[in-house]
Design a protein around this motif. Structure first.
Motif, mmCIF file in Angstrom:
data_model
loop_
_atom_site.group_PDB
_atom_site.id
_atom_site.type_symbol
_atom_site.label_atom_id
_atom_site.label_comp_id
_atom_site.label_asym_id
_atom_site.label_seq_id
_atom_site.Cartn_x
_atom_site.Cartn_y
_atom_site.Cartn_z
ATOM 1 N N ASP A 100 0.839 -1.201 0.000
ATOM 2 C CA ASP A 100 0.000 0.000 0.000
ATOM 3 C C ASP A 100 0.871 1.247 0.000
ATOM 4 O O ASP A 100 1.876 1.315 0.716
ATOM 5 C CB ASP A 100 -0.907 0.016 1.234
ATOM 6 C CG ASP A 100 -1.981 -1.067 1.179
ATOM 7 O OD1 ASP A 100 -2.213 -1.608 0.074
ATOM 8 O OD2 ASP A 100 -2.579 -1.362 2.230
ATOM 9 N N THR A 104 -6.400 0.022 -7.152
ATOM 10 C CA THR A 104 -5.490 -1.107 -7.102
ATOM 11 C C THR A 104 -4.802 -1.225 -8.451
ATOM 12 O O THR A 104 -5.462 -1.164 -9.499
ATOM 13 C CB THR A 104 -6.249 -2.420 -6.799
ATOM 14 O OG1 THR A 104 -6.880 -2.312 -5.521
ATOM 15 C CG2 THR A 104 -5.301 -3.601 -6.787
ATOM 16 N N SER A 128 -2.069 -3.408 -10.951
ATOM 17 C CA SER A 128 -1.466 -4.725 -11.146
ATOM 18 C C SER A 128 -1.029 -4.871 -12.592
ATOM 19 O O SER A 128 -1.551 -4.208 -13.489
ATOM 20 C CB SER A 128 -2.455 -5.840 -10.787
ATOM 21 O OG SER A 128 -3.623 -5.756 -11.585
ATOM 22 N N GLY A 154 -10.802 -0.021 -8.984
ATOM 23 C CA GLY A 154 -11.173 0.653 -7.755
ATOM 24 C C GLY A 154 -12.043 1.870 -7.994
ATOM 25 O O GLY A 154 -12.160 2.373 -9.118
ATOM 26 N N TYR A 175 -2.968 3.905 -3.232
ATOM 27 C CA TYR A 175 -3.058 2.780 -4.154
ATOM 28 C C TYR A 175 -2.415 1.532 -3.569
ATOM 29 O O TYR A 175 -1.537 1.597 -2.717
ATOM 30 C CB TYR A 175 -2.429 3.128 -5.499
ATOM 31 C CG TYR A 175 -0.925 3.352 -5.496
ATOM 32 C CD1 TYR A 175 -0.042 2.343 -5.840
ATOM 33 C CD2 TYR A 175 -0.384 4.599 -5.157
ATOM 34 C CE1 TYR A 175 1.336 2.553 -5.866
ATOM 35 C CE2 TYR A 175 0.981 4.816 -5.176
ATOM 36 C CZ TYR A 175 1.825 3.800 -5.531
ATOM 37 O OH TYR A 175 3.196 4.013 -5.550
ATOM 38 N N ARG A 176 -2.910 0.409 -4.031
ATOM 39 C CA ARG A 176 -2.405 -0.892 -3.611
ATOM 40 C C ARG A 176 -1.874 -1.629 -4.837
ATOM 41 O O ARG A 176 -2.567 -1.739 -5.850
ATOM 42 C CB ARG A 176 -3.505 -1.702 -2.952
ATOM 43 C CG ARG A 176 -3.119 -3.131 -2.549
ATOM 44 C CD ARG A 176 -4.208 -3.742 -1.696
ATOM 45 N NE ARG A 176 -4.303 -3.029 -0.424
ATOM 46 C CZ ARG A 176 -5.433 -2.991 0.318
ATOM 47 N NH1 ARG A 176 -6.521 -3.590 -0.102
ATOM 48 N NH2 ARG A 176 -5.431 -2.333 1.464
ATOM 49 N N THR A 189 -0.831 -5.181 -6.252
ATOM 50 C CA THR A 189 -1.067 -6.597 -5.918
ATOM 51 C C THR A 189 -0.240 -7.515 -6.818
ATOM 52 O O THR A 189 0.267 -7.108 -7.848
ATOM 53 C CB THR A 189 -2.551 -6.945 -6.065
ATOM 54 O OG1 THR A 189 -2.959 -6.713 -7.434
ATOM 55 C CG2 THR A 189 -3.402 -6.091 -5.139
#
Length: 208
Positions: free
Chosen positions: A29, A41, A43, A135, A205-206, A208
């Motif tokens: 995160d 999010t 990726s 998101g 933001y995340r 993953t």
């Protein structure tokens, strides 16, 4: 399945390939999170098969039928129209042209076998990187980078567009309720990744 005489399949070997984001892709995160909940999010959709299909004039319906047969996706002829499903996604990038992607390694070869002489197929898998942003604040972040209306009324799921961020060409397709896949040239992937991360710091933001 008929074999296409001029196409040589060269699928991405996921267990041997290396992402252009290696060393710069750090899960976790970041940015300003509200109540520990990221606004988006990010990726990488690593190892996808990505092809461009181009129909000869008058053979557009044959190309759409080939995609329907291989991927179970119904395509329309309108600019930007597309579809996303369990077997992958595709959208119209220009008159008679579609950008198609999926996780199946044999996808390009299967499409080539179905299109026959109705058009051409170019395997872009080794030259493109796909980054997904998802998101509730995804549209907010994307609007910082692209002068495009990302609102629900003009971007149904499956819709896509070819555009650019400064000198970085990008093909963007809506793949879910708040999810968008951004396809960029592999050589620009690292630079665009950092831009996207910085643009997402405000919402949190995340990775993953």
């Amino acid at each position: 399945m008929a074999e296409h005489p001029s196409f040589v399949a060269d699928p991405v070997l996921r267990d041997r390939a290396e992402s252009p984001l290696t060393g710069h892709y750090q899960p976790g995160d970041f940015g300003t999170l509200a109540d520990n909940d990221p606004g988006v999010t990010l990726s990488e959709r690593f190892g996808l098969t990505i092809v461009e299909l181009a129909a000869w004039r008058g053979d557009e319906e044959k190309i759409r039928s080939a995609v329907a047969s291989v991927m179970n996706l119904k395509l329309e002829g309108a600019p930007g129209s597309g579809a996303a499903g369990e077997n992958g996604s595709a959208f119209n990038t220009a008159p008679g042209r579609w950008l198609v992607s999926g996780e199946k390694a044999e996808l390009a070869a299967e499409l080539a076998g179905q299109t026959g002489t109705a058009g051409t197929l170019t395997d872009l898998s080794h030259g493109r990187t796909v980054i997904r942003i998802d998101g509730p604040r995804s549209r907010w972040v994307l609007s910082k980078l692209f002068a495009i209306d990302f609102s629900e009324r003009v971007w149904p799921v499956g819709h896509g567009v070819s555009t650019s961020h400064h000198d970085i060409h990008a093909a963007i397709q809506r793949s879910g309720a708040d999810a968008f896949d951004i396809i960029v040239f592999r050589s620009f992937a690292r630079s665009f990744w950092h831009v996207l991360c910085r643009s997402s710091e405000e919402t949190g933001y995340r990775v993953t």
